[in-house]
Design a protein around this motif. Structure first.
Motif, mmCIF file in Angstrom:
data_model
loop_
_atom_site.group_PDB
_atom_site.id
_atom_site.type_symbol
_atom_site.label_atom_id
_atom_site.label_comp_id
_atom_site.label_asym_id
_atom_site.label_seq_id
_atom_site.Cartn_x
_atom_site.Cartn_y
_atom_site.Cartn_z
ATOM 1 N N GLU A 107 51.995 74.633 62.808
ATOM 2 C CA GLU A 107 51.836 73.263 62.310
ATOM 3 C C GLU A 107 52.636 73.049 61.025
ATOM 4 O OE1 GLU A 107 47.673 72.078 63.173
ATOM 5 O OE2 GLU A 107 48.668 71.883 65.128
ATOM 6 N N LYS A 108 52.344 73.833 59.972
ATOM 7 C CA LYS A 108 53.057 73.577 58.709
ATOM 8 C C LYS A 108 54.551 73.853 58.835
ATOM 9 C CE LYS A 108 49.168 73.996 55.627
ATOM 10 N NZ LYS A 108 48.382 75.100 55.070
ATOM 11 N N TYR A 126 49.581 72.732 69.630
ATOM 12 C CA TYR A 126 49.887 72.770 68.194
ATOM 13 C C TYR A 126 51.207 72.103 67.806
ATOM 14 C CZ TYR A 126 46.358 76.275 69.069
ATOM 15 O OH TYR A 126 45.224 76.901 69.499
ATOM 16 N N GLY A 127 51.207 71.573 66.591
ATOM 17 C CA GLY A 127 52.433 71.103 65.947
ATOM 18 C C GLY A 127 53.125 70.000 66.735
ATOM 19 N N VAL A 167 46.656 81.481 60.877
ATOM 20 C CA VAL A 167 48.069 81.801 61.102
ATOM 21 C C VAL A 167 48.708 80.750 62.026
ATOM 22 C CG1 VAL A 167 47.641 83.477 62.960
ATOM 23 C CG2 VAL A 167 49.727 83.627 61.655
ATOM 24 N N ILE A 168 47.932 80.230 62.961
ATOM 25 C CA ILE A 168 48.456 79.187 63.852
ATOM 26 C C ILE A 168 48.787 77.927 63.047
ATOM 27 C CG2 ILE A 168 47.815 77.582 65.694
ATOM 28 C CD1 ILE A 168 46.328 79.907 67.043
ATOM 29 N N PRO A 214 53.917 78.481 75.577
ATOM 30 C CA PRO A 214 54.655 79.275 74.593
ATOM 31 C C PRO A 214 55.612 78.423 73.759
ATOM 32 C CG PRO A 214 55.399 79.755 76.842
ATOM 33 C CD PRO A 214 54.209 78.876 76.960
ATOM 34 N N HIS A 215 55.634 78.666 72.450
ATOM 35 C CA HIS A 215 56.612 78.047 71.558
ATOM 36 C C HIS A 215 57.748 79.050 71.335
ATOM 37 C CE1 HIS A 215 53.922 74.746 69.633
ATOM 38 N NE2 HIS A 215 53.286 75.196 70.697
#
Ligand code: HEM
Length: 512
Positions: free
Chosen positions: A72-73, A430-431, A66-67, A349-350
């Motif tokens: 990322e996507k 991430y991302g 899920v991450i 946190p994002h």
């Protein structure tokens, strides 16, 4: 698109623990080691959970799948940061890359950092790290019991030399102490919910004289320290450039490449320089701390790593970056350190920019999105419990027997390519917000781990009663997690170590 929006609104939020009216799950949010509780909840509610904290939507992600899908996507929508009214706006951290909102300012700052680090092999940063690792060993030789402040000296002075070209010899140097405090302030105040201010933003308007408004004093102090740490070393680089005596460094490059910056640009450059320090020193120190802790606890792993070093190094030499490709066990050890001592257990946190859908669930616009990267507990009691919790670096589906510290798990990967993924894919976030300092941190880890293990044995300290003291491997901290203070014994592996370190540093000094 109006139609799609209307349709999304019909879908449910992801499941999560029931909360109370208005305050939601605020009272259930633990103030310490949140990642453990969130991991337990994830077992019950799943890899995507929803919490409501004072009307704020919080989405918690707890699996690699899920991450990857969301952070990322779909990173275009998941790369903003929540606002921190106290830490961000009142203290001023929102001008620093790690919590600045997603947009141009963020992109430009990251670019400056990434470009400087991409060139690290050719601009002397790697040489600097090699020689700093030798200095670290020399200090460990002289005063081994002070290893924790030596680690801090190592990360701080490396950062300072790289950013400002300033050589710092002592950990108690006032400028180092001031930036250290800034890094601590940051970790304490950026942690979501750490301060009432960020939970109750209206408190911002409480006058200073109001009883209980001590936070205003704290804000003022934090802000002053931040301005001091941002400007004092940067101004000194400016001065040295004017006098024609500047040494090459990140700040000097910026000043020379942008001779007439606008006030906004100048501010951004100063903040970006400070960002290296705020984001890079404490994190790296925590990972190196975990290295010493794990070596104290796992003698068998230490022996194997040393045997590998002995088989690769020419007798009478210490490791260099060139040796890295020949040291797979050392690399596996570094991976396991990142997994077990997750430095930033919940990443940072994002925040979503727009409303989104995932597997039939609605993810609101402006939601805080937390990825639970954590794994770790050697705590008795928690060890049993940990089998029932779920978070990426701790997921028994990814890492069998996740409680066991076992670097070998990465070496037998061929058996199943989906097992034991490199923890560095998670430990650095991430991302589009992933850590820009990742490769620098990885280099620091490699050169420290290899040089220290080639030179020293790390064992349990001996108490006054003659009995070895086993560290209890506890972790403390705010947004960043650190091993709690512990003791260990650091002794040279053979009598010539002192001479070896001295000779190696002398050669370095001549080259440098
Ligand atoms: C072991 C060492 C380190 C670890 C474990 C680590 C981990 C992380 C993590 C988890 C994030 C948050 C990513 C996200 O939000 O998804 C982050 C962000 C960041 N790190 Fe690191 N980091 C380390 C060292 C460094 C170093 C050495 C530097 C500086 C050169 C650095 C600079 C930054 C910056 C500037 C950000 C904010 C990025 C952004 O918001 O776009 N870090 N780091």
């Amino acid at each position: 698109s109006h139609l799609i929006k209307k349709n999304i609104a019909r879908y449910p939020l992801p499941p999560g623990p029931p909360g109370f009216p208005i305050i939601g799950n605020a009272l259930q949010m633990p103030l310490e080691k949140e990642w453990r509780v969130l991991a337990d909840w994830a077992m019950k509610y799943g890899e995507i959970m929803h919490l409501s904290v004072l009307g704020q939507h919080v989405i918690v992600l707890s699996s690699a799948d899920v991450i990857t899908e969301l952070l990322e996507k779909r990173s275009a929508n998941y790369s903003d940061r929540p606002r921190f009214p106290m830490a961000g706006e009142m203290i001023g951290y929102s001008d620093y890359i790690s919590i600045t909102p997603y947009g141009m300012y963020h992109r430009e700052g990251r670019k400056l950092m990434m470009n400087a680090l991409a060139a690290r092999k050719t601009t002397g940063i790697s040489d600097l790290q090699e020689s700093q690792a030798l200095q670290l060993c020399r200090r460990l030789l002289d005063t081994p019991a002070d290893f924790r402040s030596h680690i801090r000296w190592f990360v701080c002075s490396t950062a300072f030399e790289f950013i400002y070209g300033i050589h710092v010899d002592r950990f108690d140097d006032p400028i180092i102490q001031s930036v250290e405090t800034v890094a601590e302030d940051f970790s304490r105040t950026v942690k979501p919910g750490a301060f009432f201010m960020d939970t109750f933003p209206f408190l911002k308007y409480v006058p200073d004289w109001f009883p209980g408004a001590r936070f205003k004093t704290i804000v003022k102090e934090c802000r002053e320290r931040l301005v001091f740490a941002r400007d004092t070393p940067y101004d000194s680089v400016n001065m040295r450039i004017k006098e024609g005596v500047a040494t090459p460094c990140f700040a000097a490059n910026l000043i020379e490449n942008y001779p007439n910056p606008s006030p906004e640009e100048d501010h951004m450059h100063r903040c970006t320089a400070t960002s290296f320090y705020i984001s890079g020193a404490d994190t790296t120190a925590s990972a190196i701390g975990t290295f010493f802790l794990m070596m104290t606890l796992h003698q068998d792993v230490q022996r194997k790593a040393q045997a590998e070093l002995d088989s690769v190094l020419e007798p009478g030499t210490l490791p260099k970056f060139n040796d890295r490709s020949k040291l797979p066990y050392i690399d596996a050890l570094i991976q396991e350190i990142h997994r077990c001592g997750t430095v930033v257990p919940l990443a940072l946190p994002h925040r979503t920019t727009q409303e989104d859908m995932y597997e039939g669930y609605r993810i609101p616009a402006g939601a805080t999105v937390i990825a639970n990267s954590w794994y770790y507990s050697l705590h008795s009691g928690l060890q049993e419990r940990s089998n029932n919790s779920r978070a990426v670096l701790h997921d028994p589906l990814l890492y069998s027997e996740p409680e066991t510290f076992n670097p070998e798990r990465y070496l037998s990967k061929a058996a199943d390519q989906y097992q034991n993924p490199d923890p560095r894919a998670f430990a650095f976030g991430y991302g589009r917000r992933t850590c820009p300092g990742r490769l620098l941190a990885d280099d620091s880890m490699f050169i420290t781990v290899a040089t220290v293990l080639a030179s020293f044995n790390i064992t349990e300290a001996i108490g006054m009663d003659g009995i070895p003291i086993k560290p209890d491997a506890n972790y403390l901290g705010g947004a960043l997690s650190h091993p709690a203070p512990f003791e260990c014994r650091i002794t040279p592996r053979f009598p010539e170590v002192a001479r070896l370190i001295t000779t190696a540093s002398a050669t370095r000094d001549v080259i440098g």
